[in-house]
Write a protein that holds these residues in place. Structure first.
Motif, PDB file in Angstrom:
ATOM      1  N   ASP A 140       0.836  -1.210   0.000  1.00  0.00           N
ATOM      2  CA  ASP A 140       0.000   0.000   0.000  1.00  0.00           C
ATOM      3  C   ASP A 140       0.868   1.256   0.000  1.00  0.00           C
ATOM      4  N   ILE A 141       1.883   1.248   0.857  1.00  0.00           N
ATOM      5  CA  ILE A 141       2.730   2.437   0.993  1.00  0.00           C
ATOM      6  C   ILE A 141       3.516   2.689  -0.289  1.00  0.00           C
ATOM      7  N   ILE A 142       4.123   1.622  -0.836  1.00  0.00           N
ATOM      8  CA  ILE A 142       4.903   1.761  -2.074  1.00  0.00           C
ATOM      9  C   ILE A 142       4.000   2.321  -3.179  1.00  0.00           C
ATOM     10  N   HIS A 143       2.779   1.767  -3.267  1.00  0.00           N
ATOM     11  CA  HIS A 143       1.848   2.224  -4.299  1.00  0.00           C
ATOM     12  C   HIS A 143       1.431   3.677  -4.042  1.00  0.00           C
ATOM     13  N   TYR A 144       1.137   3.992  -2.800  1.00  0.00           N
ATOM     14  CA  TYR A 144       0.699   5.361  -2.468  1.00  0.00           C
ATOM     15  C   TYR A 144       1.771   6.383  -2.834  1.00  0.00           C
ATOM     16  N   MET A 145       3.023   6.078  -2.526  1.00  0.00           N
ATOM     17  CA  MET A 145       4.091   7.050  -2.794  1.00  0.00           C
ATOM     18  C   MET A 145       4.332   7.237  -4.295  1.00  0.00           C
ATOM     19  N   GLN A 146       3.841   6.295  -5.090  1.00  0.00           N
ATOM     20  CA  GLN A 146       3.997   6.434  -6.547  1.00  0.00           C
ATOM     21  C   GLN A 146       2.883   7.275  -7.167  1.00  0.00           C
ATOM     22  N   THR A 147       1.771   7.408  -6.450  1.00  0.00           N
ATOM     23  CA  THR A 147       0.621   8.123  -7.028  1.00  0.00           C
ATOM     24  C   THR A 147       0.859   9.618  -7.134  1.00  0.00           C
ATOM     25  N   ASN A 148       1.786  10.145  -6.295  1.00  0.00           N
ATOM     26  CA  ASN A 148       1.968  11.599  -6.216  1.00  0.00           C
ATOM     27  C   ASN A 148       0.683  12.331  -5.852  1.00  0.00           C
ATOM     28  N   PHE A 149      -0.208  11.679  -5.112  1.00  0.00           N
ATOM     29  CA  PHE A 149      -1.399  12.366  -4.617  1.00  0.00           C
ATOM     30  C   PHE A 149      -0.965  13.572  -3.797  1.00  0.00           C
ATOM     31  N   ALA A 150      -1.855  14.565  -3.698  1.00  0.00           N
ATOM     32  CA  ALA A 150      -1.533  15.834  -3.027  1.00  0.00           C
ATOM     33  C   ALA A 150      -0.835  15.630  -1.681  1.00  0.00           C
ATOM     34  N   CYS A 151      -1.401  14.756  -0.845  1.00  0.00           N
ATOM     35  CA  CYS A 151      -0.919  14.679   0.539  1.00  0.00           C
ATOM     36  C   CYS A 151       0.319  13.810   0.699  1.00  0.00           C
ATOM     37  N   SER A 152       0.751  13.133  -0.369  1.00  0.00           N
ATOM     38  CA  SER A 152       1.936  12.280  -0.221  1.00  0.00           C
ATOM     39  C   SER A 152       3.174  13.121   0.084  1.00  0.00           C
ATOM     40  N   LYS A 153       3.108  14.425  -0.220  1.00  0.00           N
ATOM     41  CA  LYS A 153       4.231  15.313   0.115  1.00  0.00           C
ATOM     42  C   LYS A 153       4.410  15.452   1.624  1.00  0.00           C
ATOM     43  N   ALA A 154       3.360  15.107   2.385  1.00  0.00           N
ATOM     44  CA  ALA A 154       3.430  15.235   3.846  1.00  0.00           C
ATOM     45  C   ALA A 154       4.119  14.036   4.494  1.00  0.00           C
ATOM     46  N   VAL A 155       4.496  13.042   3.693  1.00  0.00           N
ATOM     47  CA  VAL A 155       5.146  11.840   4.251  1.00  0.00           C
ATOM     48  C   VAL A 155       6.636  12.114   4.413  1.00  0.00           C
ATOM     49  N   SER A 156       7.102  12.140   5.667  1.00  0.00           N
ATOM     50  CA  SER A 156       8.517  12.467   5.896  1.00  0.00           C
ATOM     51  C   SER A 156       9.376  11.215   6.020  1.00  0.00           C
ATOM     52  N   GLY A 157       8.750  10.059   6.178  1.00  0.00           N
ATOM     53  CA  GLY A 157       9.518   8.825   6.273  1.00  0.00           C
ATOM     54  C   GLY A 157       8.612   7.612   6.153  1.00  0.00           C
ATOM     55  N   VAL A 158       9.218   6.474   5.833  1.00  0.00           N
ATOM     56  CA  VAL A 158       8.458   5.242   5.607  1.00  0.00           C
ATOM     57  C   VAL A 158       9.183   4.087   6.297  1.00  0.00           C
ATOM     58  N   ILE A 159       8.418   3.240   6.987  1.00  0.00           N
ATOM     59  CA  ILE A 159       8.971   2.020   7.584  1.00  0.00           C
ATOM     60  C   ILE A 159       8.226   0.828   6.983  1.00  0.00           C
ATOM     61  N   LEU A 160       8.958  -0.102   6.406  1.00  0.00           N
ATOM     62  CA  LEU A 160       8.361  -1.305   5.831  1.00  0.00           C
ATOM     63  C   LEU A 160       8.714  -2.481   6.733  1.00  0.00           C
ATOM     64  N   GLN A 161       7.732  -2.998   7.473  1.00  0.00           N
ATOM     65  CA  GLN A 161       7.976  -4.130   8.376  1.00  0.00           C
ATOM     66  C   GLN A 161       7.395  -5.398   7.756  1.00  0.00           C
ATOM     67  N   ALA A 162       8.274  -6.352   7.465  1.00  0.00           N
ATOM     68  CA  ALA A 162       7.896  -7.610   6.800  1.00  0.00           C
ATOM     69  C   ALA A 162       7.369  -7.394   5.385  1.00  0.00           C
ATOM     70  N   PRO A 163       8.157  -6.695   4.534  1.00  0.00           N
ATOM     71  CA  PRO A 163       7.755  -6.594   3.123  1.00  0.00           C
ATOM     72  C   PRO A 163       8.065  -7.912   2.428  1.00  0.00           C
ATOM     73  N   VAL A 164       7.090  -8.825   2.398  1.00  0.00           N
ATOM     74  CA  VAL A 164       7.339 -10.146   1.812  1.00  0.00           C
ATOM     75  C   VAL A 164       6.401 -10.384   0.633  1.00  0.00           C
ATOM     76  N   SER A 165       6.721 -11.381  -0.133  1.00  0.00           N
ATOM     77  CA  SER A 165       5.985 -11.667  -1.371  1.00  0.00           C
ATOM     78  C   SER A 165       4.751 -12.531  -1.110  1.00  0.00           C
TER      79      SER A 165
END
Length: 284
Positions: free
Chosen positions: A108-133
């Protein structure tokens, strides 16, 4: 104005988010498939630890929470996440957010940061816990191959939003589109598989290189098949993300229920360090 529209949107969708601590900086937790509130054991102690640092923990219930994931999509989650961040900016004067994803919440986070939606500029950092396939895990289940074929047929017949047979996914109804997205090679959800090439990983994750990012990987994750070299996979993922930081948790399981204290310490350490250094006003 766009500001008030975002708030109206968020409330009119009947979305609910639970917040602990009343601060202007927020960590937003996005869980995995079938997750809802308090999805992992570390969330409660994390909320207390964040409060000390003057950060709120926000747990949204998206329309994909609990059994809703099978009839949803990364697209829908990203839309709802954007509305939530807009709401926090408008109603709580948010100074910026950190997104914390668990399992499929990482997609979800990876996809959200690719959308460039208005509010994604407010994201100052990202933590991915257990990004598995999801795909590699599902490939270990006997019914998956046949069901991928069925999903592909349904999609090509224009029936991507129709539901799959119950045996495709026993714990929730699932559309042909979402099943294919999760289980098929290079489906929309296929971002962390060990058999993707460097180029494919970069294509999926490369846009994250402009965001402060931490990968927390459980070295005994029960959803990662035995044949996968976890150390090599983590290194490849971090490279594709733009040389992101990593923490490998030895013996940690998928949800870190056996390493709660360590999880909290690692997350809080990152949050303290990567606090907002001022972000662009998405409305300017």
């Amino acid at each position: 104005s766009l500001r008030s529209r975002l708030c109206d949107n968020f409330t009119s969708l009947f979305q609910v988010a639970f917040r602990t601590g009343d601060f202007t900086r927020q960590v937003i937790f996005i869980g995995g498939l079938a997750d809802g509130l308090l999805a992992t054991d570390y969330l409660e102690p994390l909320s207390l630890a964040l409060e000390v640092e003057k950060w709120s923990l926000v747990q949204p219930l998206l329309s994909s929470s609990y059994t809703g994931y099978g009839i949803s999509s990364l697209e829908q989650d990203a839309l709802e996440l954007d509305q939530l961040i807009g709401y926090l900016i408008n109603k709580d004067n948010s100074e910026g957010v950190i997104l914390l994803g668990h399992s499929t919440g990482c997609q979800d986070i990876i996809h959200y940061m690719q959308t460039n939606f208005a509010c994604s500029k407010a994201v100052s950092g990202v933590i991915l816990q257990a990004p598995v396939s999801d795909r590699e895990y599902r490939a270990t289940l006997p019914e998956t191959g046949e069901m991928i074929d069925l999903a592909a047929k349904m999609i090509s017949a224009g029936r991507g939003m129709d539901l799959m047979p119950r045996e495709a996914n026993s714990d929730a109804p699932i559309t042909a589109y979402r099943f294919h997205s999760l289980c098929a090679y290079m489906g929309d959800d296929d971002m962390f598989s060990s058999d993707l090439s460097e180029d494919q990983l970069k294509q999926r994750l490369g846009h994250m290189s402009t965001t402060q990012c931490l990968v927390i990987f459980s070295m005994a994750d029960e959803y990662v098949p035995e044949y996968v070299d976890k150390k090599a996979l983590v290194d490849r993922l971090c490279r594709a993300l733009g040389d992101s930081e990593k923490v490998e948790i030895k013996w940690g399981n998928h949800a870190l229920s056996n390493r709660v204290q360590e999880a909290v310490e690692v997350i809080v350490d990152f949050v303290k360090r990567e606090g907002p250094k001022g972000w662009d006003d998405p409305w300017s």
